[in-house]
Design an enzyme around this catalytic site. Structure first.
Site, mmCIF file in Angstrom:
data_model
loop_
_atom_site.group_PDB
_atom_site.id
_atom_site.type_symbol
_atom_site.label_atom_id
_atom_site.label_comp_id
_atom_site.label_asym_id
_atom_site.label_seq_id
_atom_site.Cartn_x
_atom_site.Cartn_y
_atom_site.Cartn_z
ATOM 1 N N SER A 50 -1.308 -0.750 11.966
ATOM 2 C CA SER A 50 -1.716 -0.808 10.556
ATOM 3 C C SER A 50 -2.925 -1.742 10.410
ATOM 4 C CB SER A 50 -0.571 -1.365 9.719
ATOM 5 O OG SER A 50 -0.364 -2.731 10.086
ATOM 6 N N ASP A 82 -2.829 3.663 11.684
ATOM 7 C CA ASP A 82 -2.017 3.886 10.479
ATOM 8 C C ASP A 82 -2.834 3.478 9.245
ATOM 9 O OD1 ASP A 82 0.324 4.416 9.048
ATOM 10 O OD2 ASP A 82 1.107 2.381 9.300
ATOM 11 N N GLU A 134 -3.899 12.094 3.990
ATOM 12 C CA GLU A 134 -2.852 11.762 3.000
ATOM 13 C C GLU A 134 -3.236 12.251 1.616
ATOM 14 O OE1 GLU A 134 -1.328 7.688 2.825
ATOM 15 O OE2 GLU A 134 -0.933 7.924 0.682
ATOM 16 N N GLY A 181 8.156 -0.710 2.863
ATOM 17 C CA GLY A 181 8.927 -1.947 2.676
ATOM 18 C C GLY A 181 10.392 -1.674 2.367
ATOM 19 N N HIS A 208 6.057 8.802 5.247
ATOM 20 C CA HIS A 208 5.846 7.343 5.332
ATOM 21 C C HIS A 208 7.003 6.643 4.623
ATOM 22 C CE1 HIS A 208 1.513 6.929 6.656
ATOM 23 N NE2 HIS A 208 1.713 8.238 6.645
ATOM 24 N N GLY A 209 7.075 5.328 4.822
ATOM 25 C CA GLY A 209 8.087 4.531 4.115
ATOM 26 C C GLY A 209 9.501 4.998 4.436
ATOM 27 N N THR A 233 9.362 -1.270 8.606
ATOM 28 C CA THR A 233 10.267 -2.297 8.051
ATOM 29 C C THR A 233 11.539 -2.488 8.886
ATOM 30 O OG1 THR A 233 9.364 -1.949 5.861
ATOM 31 C CG2 THR A 233 11.567 -2.909 5.961
HETATM 32 P P1 13P Z 1 8.289 1.378 6.294
HETATM 33 O O1 13P Z 1 7.780 -0.002 6.533
HETATM 34 O O2 13P Z 1 8.867 1.534 4.933
HETATM 35 O O3 13P Z 1 9.180 1.837 7.380
HETATM 36 O O4 13P Z 1 7.003 2.361 6.297
HETATM 37 C C1 13P Z 1 6.204 2.450 7.422
HETATM 38 C C2 13P Z 1 5.010 3.298 7.190
HETATM 39 O O5 13P Z 1 5.011 4.237 6.432
HETATM 40 C C3 13P Z 1 3.803 2.952 7.941
HETATM 41 O O6 13P Z 1 2.717 3.775 7.612
HETATM 42 O O1 G3H Z 2 1.704 1.036 6.226
HETATM 43 C C1 G3H Z 2 2.490 0.151 6.011
HETATM 44 C C2 G3H Z 2 3.021 -0.719 7.078
HETATM 45 O O2 G3H Z 2 4.291 -1.187 6.762
HETATM 46 C C3 G3H Z 2 2.032 -1.772 7.493
HETATM 47 O O3 G3H Z 2 1.961 -2.938 6.780
HETATM 48 O O4 G3H Z 2 -0.415 -3.799 7.000
HETATM 49 O O5 G3H Z 2 1.518 -5.353 6.579
HETATM 50 O O6 G3H Z 2 1.233 -4.271 8.787
HETATM 51 P P1 G3H Z 2 1.008 -4.162 7.302
HETATM 52 ZN ZN ZN Z 3 2.548 4.334 5.598
#
Ligand code: 13P
Ligand code: G3H
Ligand code: ZN
Length: 286
Positions: A50, A82, A134, A181, A208-209, A233
């Site tokens: 990320s 990401d 996206e 999150g 995602h998420g 997360t």
């Molecule tokens: P989570 O942190 O909710 O698992 O989401 C991860 C994500 O979508 C990274 O792009």
């Molecule tokens: O895309 C979301 C991820 O949970 C990344 O978050 O930029 O804090 O590593 P971050």
């Molecule tokens: Zn994401």
């Protein structure tokens, strides 16, 4: 083995009707946990970085760590950017050896998102690098999930159709009510929207998420075209839980390896559990 691109993994996932886990990495222990877990499950895997990970560890460390782990592995590993939001950074990742990049232009108008995604695709595909796009708005940690449930945040199926046709992305991230999150309650996902998108497009869909989404919802998502599932997360939680347990068990421990080692095992457990849920166990055998 050498890194593979996302398209390679998505074509196989589509044929086998399963999803590949895309796990976020930030340091050596996380990279090792992801690859060891995938290796033990004989599963293909995506390791993603990320913006936060790039700021924390730096691109060079991320590329070296992932390439080293992948070289030793027998399962296919893809290194993915990401939420890339900047064209120059996407170019840098491609130059440095990423095999897949996400261009997240979801904050722009559809036309602008299509225009920049087309530029990214041209450059990436010439280097055999895959591209995830996206559409719609995936909530952030700070967002109230109920606010995200406004119709305007969800991916519009007709726009998804136009976007994939005009860009030719290898995978499409959609917004159906998931958020990054920890969730405050159980997220309510719009499977009606997912089903409509799945009916309109053949492109593999990305969720995602996904930490905190119920197993039943994950299975349902896979049944409707989701082929890449992002988890960050749950790994953070496992890491911190492992560190916490080790320190509580031995408050005077001064050897970091005796704290980070158990944290790695805690992360491996949740990664293996997710890989089994996604149906990708055994799919990475040679
Ligand atoms: P989570 O942190 O909710 O698992 O989401 C991860 C994500 O979508 C990274 O792009
Ligand atoms: O895309 C979301 C991820 O949970 C990344 O978050 O930029 O804090 O590593 P971050
Ligand atoms: Zn994401």
């Amino acid at each position: 083995m050498p890194l593979v691109n996302l398209k390679y993994l998505m074509d196989r996932a589509e044929a086998g009707q399963y999803a590949v886990g895309a796990f976020n990495c930030n340091n050596m222990e996380i990279v090792q946990a992801i690859v060891e877990a995938a290796e033990e499950e004989e599963a293909p895997v995506i390791i993603q970085a990320s913006q936060g990970a790039i700021k924390y560890a730096g691109l060079d460390f991320i590329v070296s760590l992932v390439k080293t782990a992948a070289d030793k592995a027998t399962i296919p590993v893809c290194l993915h950017l990401d939420h890339g939001t900047n064209f120059d950074q996407v170019c840098e990742c491609i130059d440095k050896g990423f095999t897949s990049v996400m261009y997240d232009g979801s904050q722009y108008s559809l036309e602008e998102n299509i225009r920049v995604t087309q530029m990214v695709i041209k450059l990436a595909h010439a280097a055999n690098v895959s591209v995830e796009g996206e559409l719609g708005k995936i909530g952030g940690t700070e967002d109230d999930v109920h606010v995200d449930e406004k119709d305007a945040s969800y991916t519009k199926p007709e726009e998804a159709k136009r976007y994939v046709e005009e860009t030719g992305v290898d995978a499409l991230a959609i917004a159906i009510g998931t958020a990054h999150g920890q969730y405050k309650g159980q997220p309510k996902l719009r499977f009606d929207i997912l089903e409509e998108i799945d009916r309109l497009i053949k492109t593999p869909i990305v969720l995602h998420g996904s930490s905190g989404v119920s197993d039943e919802a994950i299975r349902n998502a896979i049944a409707h075209g989701v082929r890449k599932i992002n988890i960050d997360t749950n790994i953070r939680e496992a890491f911190v839980r492992g560190v916490h347990k080790a320190i509580v068990a031995n408050p005077y421990e001064i050897d970091p390896r005796k704290i980070l080692g158990p944290a790695k095992e805690e992360m491996k457990d949740i990664i293996k559990e997710k890989i089994r849920l996604f149906g990708s166990s055994g799919q990475g055998k040679r």
